[in-house]
Design an enzyme around this catalytic site. Structure first.
Site, mmCIF file in Angstrom:
data_model
loop_
_atom_site.group_PDB
_atom_site.id
_atom_site.type_symbol
_atom_site.label_atom_id
_atom_site.label_comp_id
_atom_site.label_asym_id
_atom_site.label_seq_id
_atom_site.Cartn_x
_atom_site.Cartn_y
_atom_site.Cartn_z
ATOM 1 N N THR A 44 0.799 -1.160 -0.265
ATOM 2 C CA THR A 44 -0.132 0.106 -0.166
ATOM 3 C C THR A 44 1.057 1.269 -0.049
ATOM 4 O OG1 THR A 44 -0.247 -0.261 2.280
ATOM 5 C CG2 THR A 44 -1.872 -1.271 1.191
ATOM 6 N N VAL A 46 0.805 4.557 2.494
ATOM 7 C CA VAL A 46 1.312 5.110 3.866
ATOM 8 C C VAL A 46 2.189 4.003 4.633
ATOM 9 C CG1 VAL A 46 0.866 5.938 6.125
ATOM 10 C CG2 VAL A 46 -0.310 6.706 3.908
ATOM 11 N N CYS A 47 1.632 2.749 4.586
ATOM 12 C CA CYS A 47 2.268 1.569 5.517
ATOM 13 C C CYS A 47 3.726 1.317 5.175
ATOM 14 C CB CYS A 47 1.464 0.498 5.054
ATOM 15 S SG CYS A 47 -0.145 0.517 5.689
ATOM 16 N N PRO A 48 4.200 1.504 3.937
ATOM 17 C CA PRO A 48 5.670 1.099 3.682
ATOM 18 C C PRO A 48 6.457 2.448 4.311
ATOM 19 C CG PRO A 48 4.580 1.631 1.826
ATOM 20 C CD PRO A 48 3.616 1.265 2.730
ATOM 21 N N LEU A 51 6.555 1.677 8.216
ATOM 22 C CA LEU A 51 7.316 0.547 8.507
ATOM 23 C C LEU A 51 8.983 0.836 8.253
ATOM 24 C CD1 LEU A 51 4.951 -2.238 7.219
ATOM 25 C CD2 LEU A 51 5.316 -1.540 9.527
#
Length: 187
Positions: A44, A46-48, A51
């Protein structure tokens, strides 16, 4: 809904870490501080960024003896594929838990049932498996690893210094407060 000092609920799931698959259970979490970092989905937007920010700050979490568990409703196979194809996710050395049934996400009350994905939820657990910090944000709002590190340091300080509390914007080494009748109305 989980609250501060709520205990970690039982779970067992497949995970990906350091190029290997493993099984992680609630028993594995006990004995050290841990962060459960829920995010909506692999591959996706924003997720990376979140993380990767955690990965870039992992050495600081390691110094504090904090284990990071990134959790989405993707399978551990998907975590590996994402790790192998994304430069940002390829930096990750911490554990990525697969939660395809939503069991862990439900345990922390962050599962969005109608879409089968987790909200952006951050939970700090002490070595006894009790929640000491909770943050849940809207899907479009990313979180900061450095802000989380400040919360971890404050929680660890308070846990090891009974009777003291950390004021707003507290940073490691800053003054703390000792609540007492003499302090009331003087802050």
């Amino acid at each position: 809904m989980p609250r501060i000092n709520s205990p970690l609920k039982p779970f067992s799931t497949d995970a990906f870490r350091d190029g290997k698959f493993l099984t992680v259970t609630d028993a594995d979490v006990l004995g050290k501080w841990s962060v459960f970092f829920f995010y909506p989905a692999d591959f996706t937007f924003v997720c990376p960024t979140e993380l990767e920010d955690l990965a870039d700050n992992q050495a600081e979490f390691d110094k504090l003896n904090v284990e990071i568990y990134a959790v989405s409703t993707d399978k551990h196979f998907t975590h590996k594929a994402w790790h192998d194809t994304s430069p940002a996710i390829g930096k990750i050395k911490y554990t990525m838990l697969g939660d395809p049934t939503g069991h862990i996400s439900r345990n922390f009350d962050v599962l969005i049932e109608e879409v089968g994905m987790a909200d952006r939820g951050t939970f700090l657990l002490d070595p006894e498996g009790k929640i000491q910090y909770i943050e849940v944000t809207a899907g479009g709002v990313g979180r900061s690893a450095t802000e989380l590190l400040d919360k971890v340091r404050a929680a660890q300080y308070v846990a090891s210094h009974p009777g003291e509390v950390c004021p707003a914007k507290w940073k490691e080494g800053s003054a703390t407060l000792t609540p007492s009748l003499d302090l009331i109305g003087k802050i």
